[in-house]
Design a protein around this motif. Structure first.
Motif, PDB file in Angstrom:
ATOM      1  N   GLU A 163      37.000  33.729  40.049  1.00 26.24           N
ATOM      2  CA  GLU A 163      37.965  33.043  41.150  1.00 26.24           C
ATOM      3  C   GLU A 163      39.220  33.621  41.121  1.00 26.24           C
ATOM      4  OE1 GLU A 163      37.051  29.046  41.870  1.00 26.24           O
ATOM      5  OE2 GLU A 163      36.080  29.704  43.555  1.00 26.24           O
ATOM      6  N   LEU A 166      39.834  36.927  42.220  1.00 30.47           N
ATOM      7  CA  LEU A 166      39.781  36.914  43.842  1.00 30.47           C
ATOM      8  C   LEU A 166      41.213  36.411  44.292  1.00 30.47           C
ATOM      9  CD1 LEU A 166      36.424  35.032  44.583  1.00 30.47           C
ATOM     10  CD2 LEU A 166      36.981  37.491  44.791  1.00 30.47           C
ATOM     11  N   MET A 167      41.576  35.154  43.318  1.00 28.24           N
ATOM     12  CA  MET A 167      43.201  34.816  43.765  1.00 28.24           C
ATOM     13  C   MET A 167      44.205  35.860  43.858  1.00 28.24           C
ATOM     14  SD  MET A 167      43.571  31.497  41.609  1.00 28.24           S
ATOM     15  CE  MET A 167      41.881  30.114  41.854  1.00 28.24           C
ATOM     16  N   LEU A 168      44.010  37.091  42.779  1.00 30.34           N
ATOM     17  CA  LEU A 168      44.961  38.137  42.911  1.00 30.34           C
ATOM     18  C   LEU A 168      44.521  38.968  43.981  1.00 30.34           C
ATOM     19  CD1 LEU A 168      45.098  38.505  39.142  1.00 30.34           C
ATOM     20  CD2 LEU A 168      46.913  37.895  40.431  1.00 30.34           C
ATOM     21  N   GLY A 169      43.869  38.872  44.815  1.00 29.14           N
ATOM     22  CA  GLY A 169      43.627  39.603  45.808  1.00 29.14           C
ATOM     23  C   GLY A 169      42.533  40.676  45.681  1.00 29.14           C
ATOM     24  N   GLN A 170      41.669  40.725  44.701  1.00 30.95           N
ATOM     25  CA  GLN A 170      40.666  41.830  44.416  1.00 30.95           C
ATOM     26  C   GLN A 170      39.734  41.489  45.308  1.00 30.95           C
ATOM     27  OE1 GLN A 170      39.165  41.849  40.477  1.00 30.95           O
ATOM     28  NE2 GLN A 170      41.295  42.671  39.442  1.00 30.95           N
ATOM     29  N   ARG A 171      38.752  42.550  45.687  1.00 31.20           N
ATOM     30  CA  ARG A 171      37.513  42.699  46.748  1.00 31.20           C
ATOM     31  C   ARG A 171      36.561  41.684  45.783  1.00 31.20           C
ATOM     32  NH1 ARG A 171      36.963  46.116  50.813  1.00 31.20           N
ATOM     33  NH2 ARG A 171      35.471  44.401  51.313  1.00 31.20           N
ATOM     34  N   ARG A 254      33.978  35.762  54.083  1.00 30.92           N
ATOM     35  CA  ARG A 254      35.429  35.844  53.523  1.00 30.92           C
ATOM     36  C   ARG A 254      35.688  36.111  52.034  1.00 30.92           C
ATOM     37  NH1 ARG A 254      38.587  36.568  56.883  1.00 30.92           N
ATOM     38  NH2 ARG A 254      40.369  35.552  55.783  1.00 30.92           N
ATOM     39  N   GLU A 255      34.642  36.826  51.545  1.00 37.88           N
ATOM     40  CA  GLU A 255      34.729  37.132  50.073  1.00 37.88           C
ATOM     41  C   GLU A 255      34.943  35.687  49.133  1.00 37.88           C
ATOM     42  OE1 GLU A 255      36.495  40.996  49.200  1.00 37.88           O
ATOM     43  OE2 GLU A 255      37.166  41.064  51.253  1.00 37.88           O
ATOM     44  N   ARG A 256      34.487  34.638  49.432  1.00 35.93           N
ATOM     45  CA  ARG A 256      34.610  33.750  48.773  1.00 35.93           C
ATOM     46  C   ARG A 256      33.425  33.350  47.684  1.00 35.93           C
ATOM     47  NH1 ARG A 256      36.608  30.251  53.677  1.00 35.93           N
ATOM     48  NH2 ARG A 256      34.496  30.532  54.421  1.00 35.93           N
TER      49      ARG A 256
ATOM     50  N   ASP B  49      42.049  30.241  51.055  1.00 31.47           N
ATOM     51  CA  ASP B  49      40.636  30.617  51.740  1.00 31.47           C
ATOM     52  C   ASP B  49      39.675  30.879  50.247  1.00 31.47           C
ATOM     53  OD1 ASP B  49      38.966  30.946  53.662  1.00 31.47           O
ATOM     54  OD2 ASP B  49      39.638  32.734  54.373  1.00 31.47           O
ATOM     55  N   LEU B  50      39.601  30.167  49.347  1.00 30.68           N
ATOM     56  CA  LEU B  50      38.566  30.154  48.616  1.00 30.68           C
ATOM     57  C   LEU B  50      37.489  29.271  48.519  1.00 30.68           C
ATOM     58  CD1 LEU B  50      41.143  30.496  45.458  1.00 30.68           C
ATOM     59  CD2 LEU B  50      39.404  32.072  45.894  1.00 30.68           C
ATOM     60  N   GLY B  69      39.386  38.451  53.418  1.00 35.10           N
ATOM     61  CA  GLY B  69      39.478  37.442  52.751  1.00 35.10           C
ATOM     62  C   GLY B  69      40.507  38.151  51.297  1.00 35.10           C
ATOM     63  N   SER B  70      40.137  39.288  50.763  1.00 34.09           N
ATOM     64  CA  SER B  70      40.857  39.962  49.799  1.00 34.09           C
ATOM     65  C   SER B  70      42.406  40.051  50.129  1.00 34.09           C
ATOM     66  CB  SER B  70      40.102  40.831  48.958  1.00 34.09           C
ATOM     67  OG  SER B  70      39.832  41.969  50.294  1.00 34.09           O
ATOM     68  N   TRP B  72      44.200  39.033  52.524  1.00 39.14           N
ATOM     69  CA  TRP B  72      44.989  37.530  52.748  1.00 39.14           C
ATOM     70  C   TRP B  72      45.247  37.025  51.370  1.00 39.14           C
ATOM     71  CZ3 TRP B  72      47.228  34.545  56.073  1.00 39.14           C
ATOM     72  CH2 TRP B  72      47.336  33.144  55.771  1.00 39.14           C
ATOM     73  N   ARG B  73      44.411  36.819  50.524  1.00 38.92           N
ATOM     74  CA  ARG B  73      44.580  36.232  48.917  1.00 38.92           C
ATOM     75  C   ARG B  73      45.648  37.234  48.189  1.00 38.92           C
ATOM     76  NH1 ARG B  73      39.213  34.345  49.688  1.00 38.92           N
ATOM     77  NH2 ARG B  73      38.290  36.078  49.092  1.00 38.92           N
ATOM     78  N   HIS B  74      45.862  38.639  48.681  1.00 37.89           N
ATOM     79  CA  HIS B  74      46.673  39.231  47.910  1.00 37.89           C
ATOM     80  C   HIS B  74      48.009  39.072  48.423  1.00 37.89           C
ATOM     81  CE1 HIS B  74      48.504  43.261  47.171  1.00 37.89           C
ATOM     82  NE2 HIS B  74      48.130  43.011  46.077  1.00 37.89           N
ATOM     83  N   MET B  77      49.082  34.150  47.567  1.00 41.67           N
ATOM     84  CA  MET B  77      48.533  34.047  46.175  1.00 41.67           C
ATOM     85  C   MET B  77      48.545  32.689  45.524  1.00 41.67           C
ATOM     86  SD  MET B  77      49.062  36.848  43.254  1.00 41.67           S
ATOM     87  CE  MET B  77      48.562  38.057  44.513  1.00 41.67           C
ATOM     88  N   LEU B  78      47.279  32.141  45.100  1.00 42.40           N
ATOM     89  CA  LEU B  78      47.089  31.000  44.583  1.00 42.40           C
ATOM     90  C   LEU B  78      47.176  31.255  42.981  1.00 42.40           C
ATOM     91  CD1 LEU B  78      46.397  28.009  43.977  1.00 42.40           C
ATOM     92  CD2 LEU B  78      44.240  28.648  44.363  1.00 42.40           C
TER      93      LEU B  78
END
Lengths: 267, 207
Positions: A163, A166-171, A254-256, B49-50, B69-70, B72-74, B77-78
């Motif tokens: 997670e 993922l938070m750092l924007g990785q696929r 959503r890649e969660r 969006d996690l 999703g990725s 957006w999170r980029h 950023m959380l």
């Protein structure tokens, strides 16, 4: 060379040895005496039944009977893959992914081996098709089960890392990439080791059987090499397909990371 | 035409929070407080969006649903309170470990210049938290979702960290949602303060 016939009373002697072992383990309180006897009984019953089925199948030798037998073997293997996972995908996905990846790899490789390499007439001759498929499925099953179990277990343990990535924007496939590779490796290593040790540490069972049945060792060796290669290829592709599909299913559109798609650990 | 706010939340619902709508402009620091268990962290996770949830979020003119999703999170950023490290060295987690602004930031956060060569197994929880903030900023997001960014820090480092974060948010400028417990900290950093009361966010009078 004639194969020496085995009578049932001769097998009974071997069974006595098993009972002796069960007695000894009961006396030393290993707690396996019961399951040892049950497993031995299952071996006798299951193998006797499959012997009857194979005799019937060999006399009929129709494509659809061979196909039906293959399907039954596949479904049993699929159930086994599912049962061997601690955290499994819910909603039939564990069974579906395991079965489908075994189907794709084992059946393709077996059919290819039968039609292109061995070439019996017709290609589905059950004396060749069923044992070949059985060995393929047995090994692919182990590989797929190991790798899926490894994947779901490591994702479960390392969800915080995944997670955070993922938070750092990785696929999603970057975030789970290391674990995916690890899982694929763990599924493939047993067959790679088996190839490396073949003939030196262990005499492969199929080759031994063929030699016992009177084949010249040089021919038995060729068959064994063929079987080892096909098993490796089948296990490898089956493992890769299962891990690829399984890891995709752990993430949504959503890649969660969706651990709620895994069932809780069995007690 | 009026510039749209950098981050806009439209009726986000998760857990017992219901229909949270909020606008955060670039350079704004919106502090979020609430009793533990009130859903602050889950709200941030929903915005990033996690987790599955209701509602939509916008970055400028673009709806979240239009990003992957990725992607957006980029941008949004959380940064969790306890950051995770998966490679052997700190520097391997950074997109560009030789960047000049990174070196300046390291010094500002109280790290030696060789901190990027450190073994992650040796990091203390405070070091992990500060380096986690630095790593996030190094990925150049547009919006920061800060979950108690100074929870594991001592007083000196809290001061350093607040100053550095405010400078980053102000200079870039970034929009920030900052979950905090400490009312003094909120008074120091916030441009606005919202408190979670039951299902909703309530604006707090302050200063």
């Amino acid at each position: 060379m004639e194969v020496i016939d085995l009578a049932w009373w001769q097998l009974g002697l071997a069974a006595l040895l098993v009972i002796a072992l069960a007695g000894c383990s009961a006396m030393s309180q290993l707690g396996v005496g019961r399951s040892l006897l049950i497993a031995a009984t299952r071996t006798v019953i299951q193998l006797t039944l499959i012997g009857l089925v194979l005799e019937a199948l060999f006399t009929v030798a129709h494509l659809h009977w061979v196909a039906l037998m293959s399907l039954a073997m596949l479904l049993v293997a699929g159930r086994e893959v599912m049962a061997r996972q601690k955290h499994r995908l819910k909603g039939g996905w564990a069974f579906g992914i395991g079965t489908l990846s075994m189907f794709v790899s084992s059946f393709t490789v077996t059919v290819l081996t039968l039609t292109v390499i061995v070439g019996p007439e017709p290609w589905y001759t059950p004396q060749y098709a069923i044992p070949l498929l059985g060995m393929m499925l047995g090994n692919t099953m182990t590989g797929v089960a190991l790798s899926l179990d490894r994947l779901t277990d490591s994702v479960w343990r390392q969800r915080a890392v995944i997670e955070n990535r993922l938070m750092l924007g990785q696929r999603w496939h970057e975030a789970v990439g290391d674990l995916r590779r690890e899982a694929m490796r763990s599924g493939m290593i047993p067959t790679i080791n088996a190839m490396a040790a073949a003939g030196v540490v262990s005499l492969p069972g199929m080759m031994t059987g063929q030699i016992l049945a009177g084949s010249p060792p040089s021919l038995a060796v060729k068959y064994q090499i063929l079987v080892m290669f096909t098993i490796t290829v089948g296990t490898g592709f089956g493992t890769m397909a299962a891990v690829a599909a399984g890891s995709r299913r752990l993430f949504d559109e959503r890649e969660r990371l969706r651990l709620d798609r895994l069932s809780r650990q069995r007690q | 035409m009026k510039q749209p706010p950098l981050l806009r939340l439209d009726a986000i619902s998760i857990g017992h929070l219901h229909a949270v709508s909020l606008e955060v402009a670039a350079g704004d620091i919106v502090c979020l407080s609430g009793p533990s268990g009130s859903g602050k962290t889950r709200l941030l996770r929903a915005i990033a969006d996690l987790e599955p949830h209701g509602g939509e979020a916008w970055l400028g003119n673009i709806a979240r649903g239009d990003w992957r999703g990725s992607d957006w999170r980029h941008r949004v950023m959380l940064i969790p309170a306890d950051s995770q490290w998966w490679y052997e060295r700190v520097g391997e987690h950074f997109p560009d470990p030789r960047c000049e602004s990174l070196k300046a930031s390291l010094a500002q956060l109280g790290f030696a210049a060789d901190a990027l060569d450190w073994d992650v197994a040796q990091l203390s929880s405070g070091e992990k938290q500060r380096l986690g903030l630095l790593r996030a900023i190094a990925h150049r997001p547009k919006v920061l979702l800060l979950d108690e960014p100074t929870a594991n820090l001592d007083a000196d480092n809290i001061t350093r960290c607040e100053a550095w974060l405010r400078q980053q948010i102000c200079d870039t400028p970034l929009a920030a949602l900052w979950v905090a417990h400490d009312m003094d900290q909120i008074a120091r950093v916030a441009t606005r303060h919202l408190h979670i009361a039951g299902q909703h966010l309530e604006p707090q009078a302050w200063k």
